[in-house]
Design a protein around this motif. Structure first.
Motif, PDB file in Angstrom:
ATOM      1  N   VAL A  38       0.849  -1.194   0.000  1.00 26.04           N
ATOM      2  CA  VAL A  38       0.000   0.000   0.000  1.00 26.04           C
ATOM      3  C   VAL A  38       0.882   1.240   0.000  1.00 26.04           C
ATOM      4  CG1 VAL A  38      -2.016  -1.031   1.105  1.00 26.04           C
ATOM      5  CG2 VAL A  38      -0.194  -0.096   2.522  1.00 26.04           C
ATOM      6  N   LEU A  39       0.375   2.308  -0.589  1.00 30.62           N
ATOM      7  CA  LEU A  39       1.046   3.598  -0.540  1.00 30.62           C
ATOM      8  C   LEU A  39       0.232   4.498   0.373  1.00 30.62           C
ATOM      9  CD1 LEU A  39       2.874   5.515  -3.233  1.00 30.62           C
ATOM     10  CD2 LEU A  39       1.126   6.754  -1.935  1.00 30.62           C
ATOM     11  N   ALA A  40       0.926   5.106   1.349  1.00 29.52           N
ATOM     12  CA  ALA A  40       0.241   5.912   2.357  1.00 29.52           C
ATOM     13  C   ALA A  40       0.881   7.277   2.499  1.00 29.52           C
ATOM     14  CB  ALA A  40       0.257   5.191   3.709  1.00 29.52           C
ATOM     15  N   VAL A  41       0.074   8.247   2.922  1.00 25.92           N
ATOM     16  CA  VAL A  41       0.523   9.616   3.154  1.00 25.92           C
ATOM     17  C   VAL A  41       0.050  10.050   4.544  1.00 25.92           C
ATOM     18  CG1 VAL A  41       0.516  10.229   0.708  1.00 25.92           C
ATOM     19  CG2 VAL A  41      -1.559  10.567   2.080  1.00 25.92           C
ATOM     20  N   LYS A  42       0.486  11.211   4.971  1.00 25.23           N
ATOM     21  CA  LYS A  42       0.045  11.772   6.242  1.00 25.23           C
ATOM     22  C   LYS A  42      -1.468  11.986   6.201  1.00 25.23           C
ATOM     23  CE  LYS A  42       1.387  15.487   9.426  1.00 25.23           C
ATOM     24  NZ  LYS A  42       2.231  16.707   9.572  1.00 25.23           N
TER      25      LYS A  42
ATOM     26  N   PRO B 174      15.360   4.394   1.561  1.00 23.61           N
ATOM     27  CA  PRO B 174      15.146   3.154   2.318  1.00 23.61           C
ATOM     28  C   PRO B 174      15.063   3.416   3.819  1.00 23.61           C
ATOM     29  CG  PRO B 174      16.888   2.873   0.692  1.00 23.61           C
ATOM     30  CD  PRO B 174      16.591   4.347   0.756  1.00 23.61           C
ATOM     31  N   GLN B 175      14.175   2.672   4.480  1.00 26.50           N
ATOM     32  CA  GLN B 175      13.948   2.810   5.917  1.00 26.50           C
ATOM     33  C   GLN B 175      14.267   1.492   6.623  1.00 26.50           C
ATOM     34  OE1 GLN B 175      12.614   6.032   7.094  1.00 26.50           O
ATOM     35  NE2 GLN B 175      13.287   6.415   4.990  1.00 26.50           N
ATOM     36  N   ALA B 176      14.525   1.575   7.924  1.00 18.24           N
ATOM     37  CA  ALA B 176      14.848   0.367   8.689  1.00 18.24           C
ATOM     38  C   ALA B 176      13.634  -0.531   8.876  1.00 18.24           C
ATOM     39  CB  ALA B 176      15.433   0.748  10.045  1.00 18.24           C
ATOM     40  N   GLY B 177      12.446   0.042   8.866  1.00 17.48           N
ATOM     41  CA  GLY B 177      11.228  -0.740   9.060  1.00 17.48           C
ATOM     42  C   GLY B 177      10.002   0.113   8.846  1.00 17.48           C
ATOM     43  N   GLY B 178       8.836  -0.529   8.921  1.00 16.81           N
ATOM     44  CA  GLY B 178       7.589   0.174   8.677  1.00 16.81           C
ATOM     45  C   GLY B 178       7.335   1.300   9.657  1.00 16.81           C
ATOM     46  N   ALA B 179       7.690   1.107  10.919  1.00 17.41           N
ATOM     47  CA  ALA B 179       7.477   2.148  11.925  1.00 17.41           C
ATOM     48  C   ALA B 179       8.300   3.389  11.614  1.00 17.41           C
ATOM     49  CB  ALA B 179       7.828   1.619  13.306  1.00 17.41           C
ATOM     50  N   ASP B 180       9.523   3.187  11.112  1.00 19.32           N
ATOM     51  CA  ASP B 180      10.369   4.327  10.735  1.00 19.32           C
ATOM     52  C   ASP B 180       9.773   5.076   9.541  1.00 19.32           C
ATOM     53  OD1 ASP B 180      12.755   3.985  12.549  1.00 19.32           O
ATOM     54  OD2 ASP B 180      12.748   2.043  11.568  1.00 19.32           O
TER      55      ASP B 180
ATOM     56  N   VAL C 221       6.591   5.280   8.808  1.00 21.84           N
ATOM     57  CA  VAL C 221       5.438   6.026   9.320  1.00 21.84           C
ATOM     58  C   VAL C 221       5.897   7.291  10.034  1.00 21.84           C
ATOM     59  CG1 VAL C 221       3.518   5.988  10.962  1.00 21.84           C
ATOM     60  CG2 VAL C 221       3.920   4.034   9.461  1.00 21.84           C
ATOM     61  N   THR C 222       6.953   7.197  10.818  1.00 22.20           N
ATOM     62  CA  THR C 222       7.492   8.378  11.509  1.00 22.20           C
ATOM     63  C   THR C 222       7.895   9.448  10.503  1.00 22.20           C
ATOM     64  OG1 THR C 222       8.292   7.056  13.366  1.00 22.20           O
ATOM     65  CG2 THR C 222       9.315   9.208  13.044  1.00 22.20           C
ATOM     66  N   GLY C 223       8.549   9.033   9.431  1.00 19.51           N
ATOM     67  CA  GLY C 223       8.943   9.981   8.388  1.00 19.51           C
ATOM     68  C   GLY C 223       7.762  10.626   7.699  1.00 19.51           C
ATOM     69  N   ILE C 224       6.707   9.846   7.489  1.00 20.04           N
ATOM     70  CA  ILE C 224       5.495  10.398   6.872  1.00 20.04           C
ATOM     71  C   ILE C 224       4.868  11.447   7.791  1.00 20.04           C
ATOM     72  CG2 ILE C 224       3.140   9.859   6.114  1.00 20.04           C
ATOM     73  CD1 ILE C 224       4.168   7.050   5.360  1.00 20.04           C
ATOM     74  N   VAL C 225       4.744  11.096   9.057  1.00 21.68           N
ATOM     75  CA  VAL C 225       4.065  11.972  10.019  1.00 21.68           C
ATOM     76  C   VAL C 225       4.852  13.250  10.276  1.00 21.68           C
ATOM     77  CG1 VAL C 225       3.260  12.149  12.409  1.00 21.68           C
ATOM     78  CG2 VAL C 225       2.805  10.067  11.099  1.00 21.68           C
ATOM     79  N   ASN C 226       6.191  13.147  10.366  1.00 22.51           N
ATOM     80  CA  ASN C 226       6.970  14.361  10.658  1.00 22.51           C
ATOM     81  C   ASN C 226       7.316  15.172   9.413  1.00 22.51           C
ATOM     82  OD1 ASN C 226       9.310  13.258   9.450  1.00 22.51           O
ATOM     83  ND2 ASN C 226      10.107  12.506  11.404  1.00 22.51           N
ATOM     84  N   GLY C 227       6.923  14.666   8.246  1.00 21.00           N
ATOM     85  CA  GLY C 227       7.071  15.448   7.028  1.00 21.00           C
ATOM     86  C   GLY C 227       8.354  15.250   6.256  1.00 21.00           C
TER      87      GLY C 227
ATOM     88  N   SER D 240       0.526  -5.138   6.381  1.00 20.72           N
ATOM     89  CA  SER D 240       0.679  -5.378   7.813  1.00 20.72           C
ATOM     90  C   SER D 240       1.510  -4.303   8.503  1.00 20.72           C
ATOM     91  CB  SER D 240       1.308  -6.752   8.054  1.00 20.72           C
ATOM     92  OG  SER D 240       2.618  -6.813   7.518  1.00 20.72           O
ATOM     93  N   GLU D 241       2.425  -3.675   7.766  1.00 21.56           N
ATOM     94  CA  GLU D 241       3.281  -2.638   8.338  1.00 21.56           C
ATOM     95  C   GLU D 241       2.509  -1.343   8.603  1.00 21.56           C
ATOM     96  OE1 GLU D 241       6.392  -2.841   9.222  1.00 21.56           O
ATOM     97  OE2 GLU D 241       7.362  -4.431   8.092  1.00 21.56           O
ATOM     98  N   PHE D 242       1.520  -1.059   7.768  1.00 27.90           N
ATOM     99  CA  PHE D 242       0.844   0.241   7.799  1.00 27.90           C
ATOM    100  C   PHE D 242      -0.557   0.210   8.397  1.00 27.90           C
ATOM    101  CE2 PHE D 242       3.222   2.553   4.088  1.00 27.90           C
ATOM    102  CZ  PHE D 242       4.337   2.639   4.900  1.00 27.90           C
ATOM    103  N   ARG D 243      -1.166  -0.950   8.417  1.00 26.79           N
ATOM    104  CA  ARG D 243      -2.593  -1.011   8.718  1.00 26.79           C
ATOM    105  C   ARG D 243      -2.944  -0.418  10.079  1.00 26.79           C
ATOM    106  NH1 ARG D 243      -6.310  -6.016   6.825  1.00 26.79           N
ATOM    107  NH2 ARG D 243      -8.326  -5.007   7.053  1.00 26.79           N
ATOM    108  N   GLN D 244      -2.182  -0.762  11.109  1.00 30.74           N
ATOM    109  CA  GLN D 244      -2.507  -0.260  12.450  1.00 30.74           C
ATOM    110  C   GLN D 244      -2.390   1.258  12.539  1.00 30.74           C
ATOM    111  OE1 GLN D 244       0.443  -1.151  15.536  1.00 30.74           O
ATOM    112  NE2 GLN D 244       1.843  -1.887  13.954  1.00 30.74           N
ATOM    113  N   PHE D 245      -1.444   1.823  11.789  1.00 27.60           N
ATOM    114  CA  PHE D 245      -1.267   3.277  11.799  1.00 27.60           C
ATOM    115  C   PHE D 245      -2.373   3.981  11.018  1.00 27.60           C
ATOM    116  CE2 PHE D 245       3.027   1.422  12.185  1.00 27.60           C
ATOM    117  CZ  PHE D 245       3.355   1.905  13.452  1.00 27.60           C
ATOM    118  N   ALA D 246      -2.874   3.309   9.994  1.00 24.46           N
ATOM    119  CA  ALA D 246      -4.012   3.862   9.252  1.00 24.46           C
ATOM    120  C   ALA D 246      -5.270   3.792  10.114  1.00 24.46           C
ATOM    121  CB  ALA D 246      -4.208   3.099   7.955  1.00 24.46           C
ATOM    122  N   ASP D 247      -5.436   2.668  10.830  1.00 20.09           N
ATOM    123  CA  ASP D 247      -6.609   2.509  11.695  1.00 20.09           C
ATOM    124  C   ASP D 247      -6.631   3.544  12.823  1.00 20.09           C
ATOM    125  OD1 ASP D 247      -7.438   0.372  10.172  1.00 20.09           O
ATOM    126  OD2 ASP D 247      -6.680  -1.155  11.544  1.00 20.09           O
ATOM    127  N   SER D 248      -5.439   3.942  13.276  1.00 21.56           N
ATOM    128  CA  SER D 248      -5.361   4.925  14.367  1.00 21.56           C
ATOM    129  C   SER D 248      -5.412   6.368  13.865  1.00 21.56           C
ATOM    130  CB  SER D 248      -4.074   4.718  15.165  1.00 21.56           C
ATOM    131  OG  SER D 248      -2.934   5.022  14.381  1.00 21.56           O
TER     132      SER D 248
END
Length: 319
Positions: free
Chosen positions: A121-125, A180-186, A188-194, A204-212
């Motif tokens: 999936v492709l996700a944005v802030k 490249p990132q170390a993992g899905g959480a990293d 997401v952090t980059g997306i959120v902080n801009g 599976s890497e993004f779903r919980q962050f999208a749900d929240s």
């Protein structure tokens, strides 16, 4: 011959027969413990055992690094001709062989079965100005260097998916700003902080962050909308000819005897139809992506050609 000698001979024969019946299988897991390939191999053999399909001894070896190419190179060299030597690998390996100039030759292995897939999936802030995948694709086309996107390793399936999107949108693939990132959480952090305009990874890497509500998913690389994500359009629905999965499967050793290859193809075919494997797929959140034998071999060849062409178009591999 004395009776005692006869009994000893019979006992030795019995031991030999038991040893043959319980022939040990060697399984190369070309990744560190705890990852997706490790789980695929261990869970598959646990399910084979539970279903009564294969109940013998299994010896697992973990050799991580370089997209699986370190472990597979060792497997290619050390297990040649072995009847019961298998390895787990996946989509990431295909590009890693080229990028790492690896001696691994996938077409020399015995194709057994493709087992699972995880789509991307492709996700944005959450409050991103990109409301749709088309909005984001236009940004890529307009300013690829100024639109940083995070994901897994360079040349991996995330990177390939972004390159395919850029190709389909008419954006410059070599000009992409992929980080490249170390993992899905990293990511997401980059997306959120801009620091990243978007991220691309497995569901599976993004779903919980999208749900929240931290991020918003714009598109998915499946052929059709996915159950549980019905509101997310596919890349193809949005007008981009992209369908790709992070698939995982099983290879047999180079020069594995054909009778043994067919036996393992049959075992994994039975596994795919078993309730034990259905339970594993549900528990792990994996998609069934089964393809066996020669058809899997043809798929590997086609994927190798496709992915290597994308790497060339992205300027990551020589033309």
């Amino acid at each position: 011959m004395r009776i005692s000698h006869i009994l000893k001979a019979l006992a030795a024969t019995a031991v030999l027969c038991v040893g043959t019946a319980q022939a040990q299988v060697s399984v190369m897991l070309p990744a560190n413990p705890g990852g997706g390939w490790d789980a695929t191999g261990r869970q598959a053999f646990q399910a084979l055992n539970q279903a009564g399909i294969y109940t013998g001894t299994v010896n697992f070896s973990n050799r991580g690094g370089a997209g699986g190419t370190i472990g597979l190179a060792e497997f290619q060299r050390a297990q040649k001709g072995k009847a019961d030597a298998l390895a787990v690998f996946g989509a990431i390996t295909v590009g890693a062989i080229t990028l790492n100039h690896s001696p691994v030759e996938l077409d020399k292995f015995a194709p057994i079965a493709r087992l699972t897939a995880e789509y991307l999936v492709l996700a944005v802030k959450a409050d991103s100005p990109y409301a749709t995948l088309a909005d984001f694709a236009e940004a890529l086309k307009r300013d690829p260097g100024g639109t940083p996107v995070g994901g897994g390793s360079a040349g991996g399936v995330d990177h390939i998916a972004l390159a395919l999107l850029a190709q389909s949108a008419g954006a410059s693939v070599p000009a992409l700003n992929y980080i490249p990132q170390a993992g899905g959480a990293d990511t997401v952090t980059g997306i959120v902080n801009g620091t990243l305009k978007a991220g691309i990874s497995g569901i599976s890497e993004f779903r919980q962050f999208a749900d929240s509500g931290r991020i918003r998913i714009l598109g998915i690389t499946t052929a059709e909308r996915m159950k549980g994500l019905e509101s997310v359009p596919t890349f193809k629905e949005a007008g981009y000819d992209v369908e790709i999965a992070n698939w995982r499967g099983i290879l047999g050793a180079v020069d594995m005897p054909e009778a043994n290859r067919q036996e393992w193809v049959e075992r994994f075919t039975r596994l795919n139809d078993s309730e034990a494997w259905r339970a594993v797929l549900a528990r792990q959140g994996w998609d069934d992506y089964f393809l066996a034998g020669d058809a899997f071999g043809a798929f590997i060849q086609a994927e190798s050609e496709r992915i290597n062409q994308v790497l060339k178009d992205a300027g990551l591999a020589e033309q």
